[in-house]
Motif scaffolding. Structure first.
Motif: not given
Length: 225
Positions: A63-69, A118-140
């Motif tokens: 959402r903010n930068e290309r990586c991690p996806m 340089q980033h792994s493709t293993v799923w993880k829960v990202d930090n809370y996104d105030e703009k999106g109002g959600a805990w998104f699922i990202t990688t790394n």
């Protein structure tokens, strides 16, 4: 003495025939073909709802930068996404071990985009996104090392319904007894992209398709990546 040995032997034999549910082990995770999901094998995670349920899962720019996806869902059920592999919490590197439902595991896309090498493709829960109002699922994320430092890397598949091999994805890790954890289903955040995010009010059912079995289901999933 002989009586005690006979009793112990009988007990061991008796326990070996008990179903896993009575021994405290959850049932195996099953793919769309009814086969047990196993380690070391690639699978697609596709929607269990045909038509309007969307397609398979893939990687999309963060959402903010290309990586991690981030993890997102294709809009069309003609798209099966990218293959993934599963690593149970007790994974020891063995291929062909049964992956079980309702059990903590790491999920990894078995692809590596050049732009995010340089980033792994293993799923993880990202930090809370105030703009999106959600805990998104990202990688790394990382595989293994269960504990407080990897608490956001663990997911489970839990059965939905009784007739189909359909599951919801859940983030409710039990790998750290002393940790404060999020505990929620994984749903779809319908923004500009269908990104996966924690959601307490939506249950998104998915099914698992073995990559090597895709040709068997071309009539049902006439898919393109």
């Amino acid at each position: 003495m002989k009586s005690s040995l006979l009793t112990l032997t009988f007990l061991v034999v008796f326990l070996s025939f008990l179903p896993n549910s009575l021994l405290g082990a959850s049932e195996p995770l099953y793919d769309i073909n009814g086969d047990e999901v196993i380690t070391g094998t690639e699978y697609y995670i596709v929607s269990a709802i045909r038509g309007g349920g969307g397609g398979g899962l893939n990687l999309f720019s963060g959402r903010n930068e290309r990586c991690p996806m981030d993890v997102f869902q294709h809009r069309s059920d003609l798209q099966r996404g990218s293959p993934m592999m599963f690593f149970p919490v007790n994974y020891n590197g063995e291929k062909g071990a049964v992956v079980r439902a309702s059990t903590d595991m790491n999920i990894q896309f078995n692809v590596q985009p050049d732009a995010c090498s340089q980033h792994s493709t293993v799923w993880k829960v990202d930090n809370y996104d105030e703009k999106g109002g959600a805990w998104f699922i990202t990688t790394n994320g990382v595989i293994g090392n269960p504990g407080s430092k990897t608490i956001h890397n663990w997911f489970k598949f839990e059965k939905v319904g009784t007739d189909l091999n359909a599951y919801k994805i859940v983030h409710c890790p039990s790998v750290c007894d002393s940790c404060v954890t999020l505990c929620s289903d994984v749903g779809i955040n319908y923004g500009t992209q269908r990104r996966l995010a924690l959601s307490s009010d939506s249950q998104k059912p998915f099914m698992l398709m073995k990559v090597s079995d895709v040709q068997k289901y071309m009539g049902r999933f006439n898919a393109v990546i």
